[in-house]
Design a protein around this motif. Structure first.
Motif, short mmCIF file in Angstrom:
data_model
loop_
_atom_site.label_atom_id
_atom_site.label_comp_id
_atom_site.label_asym_id
_atom_site.label_seq_id
_atom_site.Cartn_x
_atom_site.Cartn_y
_atom_site.Cartn_z
N LEU A 62 10.69 -2.28 -6.71
CA LEU A 62 12.04 -2.67 -6.29
C LEU A 62 12.56 -1.74 -5.19
N ASN A 63 12.26 -0.47 -5.32
CA ASN A 63 12.69 0.51 -4.32
C ASN A 63 12.18 0.12 -2.93
N THR A 64 10.91 -0.25 -2.85
CA THR A 64 10.34 -0.60 -1.55
C THR A 64 10.80 -1.97 -1.08
N GLN A 65 10.94 -2.93 -2.02
CA GLN A 65 11.33 -4.29 -1.61
C GLN A 65 12.78 -4.36 -1.15
N ALA A 66 13.57 -3.34 -1.48
CA ALA A 66 14.95 -3.31 -0.98
C ALA A 66 14.99 -3.17 0.54
N SER A 105 6.03 7.26 0.01
CA SER A 105 6.44 6.94 1.38
C SER A 105 5.25 6.90 2.34
N VAL A 106 4.23 7.72 2.09
CA VAL A 106 3.07 7.73 2.99
C VAL A 106 2.30 6.41 2.90
N PRO A 107 1.86 5.97 1.70
CA PRO A 107 1.17 4.66 1.66
C PRO A 107 2.08 3.51 2.09
N TYR A 108 3.38 3.61 1.82
CA TYR A 108 4.29 2.54 2.23
C TYR A 108 4.37 2.46 3.75
N THR A 109 4.45 3.59 4.41
CA THR A 109 4.52 3.61 5.87
C THR A 109 3.24 3.04 6.47
N ILE A 110 2.09 3.44 5.91
CA ILE A 110 0.82 2.90 6.40
C ILE A 110 0.76 1.39 6.18
N SER A 111 1.27 0.95 5.02
CA SER A 111 1.30 -0.48 4.72
C SER A 111 2.15 -1.23 5.73
N GLN A 112 3.32 -0.67 6.07
CA GLN A 112 4.21 -1.32 7.03
C GLN A 112 3.58 -1.38 8.41
N GLY A 113 2.82 -0.34 8.75
CA GLY A 113 2.24 -0.28 10.09
C GLY A 113 0.98 -1.09 10.26
N THR A 114 0.23 -1.30 9.16
CA THR A 114 -1.07 -1.97 9.26
C THR A 114 -1.10 -3.33 8.60
N GLY A 115 -0.14 -3.59 7.70
CA GLY A 115 -0.17 -4.84 6.95
C GLY A 115 -1.08 -4.79 5.73
N MET A 116 -1.67 -3.63 5.45
CA MET A 116 -2.52 -3.48 4.28
C MET A 116 -1.69 -3.49 3.01
N ASN A 117 -2.33 -3.82 1.88
CA ASN A 117 -1.62 -3.94 0.61
C ASN A 117 -1.08 -2.60 0.15
N PHE A 118 0.23 -2.58 -0.14
CA PHE A 118 0.91 -1.34 -0.54
C PHE A 118 0.34 -0.77 -1.84
N ALA A 119 0.10 -1.62 -2.84
CA ALA A 119 -0.42 -1.15 -4.12
C ALA A 119 -1.79 -0.51 -3.96
N ASN A 120 -2.66 -1.12 -3.15
CA ASN A 120 -4.00 -0.57 -2.95
C ASN A 120 -3.95 0.76 -2.21
N LEU A 121 -3.06 0.86 -1.23
CA LEU A 121 -2.90 2.11 -0.51
C LEU A 121 -2.33 3.20 -1.42
N THR A 122 -1.45 2.82 -2.33
CA THR A 122 -0.91 3.79 -3.28
C THR A 122 -2.01 4.30 -4.20
N LEU A 123 -2.92 3.43 -4.61
CA LEU A 123 -4.05 3.85 -5.44
C LEU A 123 -4.90 4.88 -4.71
N ILE A 124 -5.16 4.64 -3.43
CA ILE A 124 -5.95 5.60 -2.64
C ILE A 124 -5.22 6.93 -2.55
N SER A 142 5.24 11.03 6.41
CA SER A 142 5.61 9.64 6.68
C SER A 142 6.24 9.49 8.05
N LEU A 143 7.11 10.44 8.40
CA LEU A 143 7.72 10.42 9.73
C LEU A 143 6.66 10.51 10.83
N ALA A 144 5.67 11.38 10.62
CA ALA A 144 4.60 11.56 11.61
C ALA A 144 3.75 10.30 11.73
N ILE A 145 3.42 9.69 10.59
CA ILE A 145 2.62 8.46 10.60
C ILE A 145 3.41 7.32 11.25
#
Length: 219
Positions: free
Chosen positions: A31-35, A44-63, A173-176
């Motif tokens: 919910l925090n991210t979907q807001a 914030s790091v996997p979320y930023t990468i997800s926003q920039g690449t379109g990759m799945n947020f949950a999978n990036l969070t697992l990594i 996250s800011l740097a990415i």
């Protein structure tokens, strides 16, 4: 009821409460991210990468969580425990809940007042879920585990290490985001409110319910 049966029942209740807390935590972070107002610092790091690449947020969070587990082994040094590797299993289950909530909820942000309500619900569920999982004294999620490792390694207060680690995540996250052309791609009002609000929710939840939960499960 004999002693062994009682212990098994108490452990079963701890696992149930732990899993319910994990579900609430996954729901809160989703919910925090979907807001659309910025992710909480810890993801914030996997979320930023997800926003920039379109990759799945949950999978990036697992990594990202797996990286945190590996980092704990280096930070702890001789004090490492191989049972901490079970955090990877916890991460797999946790991020699958996140993926499920992403699919089921499918909230589209855009109206500020609605986004703010979704964000506040996310902060509430995140705080309650985090408190419930930690209170059961089982396997920590990697976000809590890395902070505890840093506090133990450098002999510093847990809250201080949490603040420092959150700040580190935000800077990364800011740097990415900057590399993708927008430093605020994954950071925003939601990030700030989460950093301030989740800790307060944990505090008030523990003040109201921790003793009852631990008495109920005989921790």
């Amino acid at each position: 009821m004999n002693l062994d049966s009682t212990k098994k029942k108490q452990m079963s209740m701890r696992v149930v409460i732990y899993l319910f807390g994990m579900v609430l935590l996954a729901l809160g972070i989703t919910l925090n991210t979907q807001a659309g107002l910025g992710a909480s610092a810890i993801v914030s790091v996997p979320y930023t990468i997800s926003q920039g690449t379109g990759m799945n947020f949950a999978n990036l969070t697992l990594i990202a969580y797996c990286v945190l587990v590996v980092a704990q082994f280096f930070i702890k040094g001789k004090n490492r425990r191989w049972i901490d590797a079970l955090q990877v299993v916890v991460s797999i289950v946790f991020t699958r809940f996140m993926a499920l909530f992403q699919y089921v909820i499918g909230y589209e942000s855009g109206v500020f007042i609605n986004d703010l309500v979704v964000l506040l619900l996310g902060i509430l569920f995140t705080g309650i879920g985090a408190a419930m999982t930690v209170d059961m004294n089982l396997i920590p999620n990697p976000g809590d585990g890395i902070v505890s490792s840093l506090a133990e390694r450098f002999n510093r207060e847990l809250g201080f290490c949490k603040n420092c680690f959150d700040a580190f995540c935000v800077v990364c996250s800011l740097a990415i985001g900057l590399a993708f052309g927008n430093p605020l791609m994954g950071i925003g009002l939601g990030t700030v409110l989460s950093m301030l609000g989740v800790g307060r929710v944990i505090y008030f939840f523990n003040k109201a319910a921790k003793a009852h939960l631990q008495q109920f499960t005989m921790i």
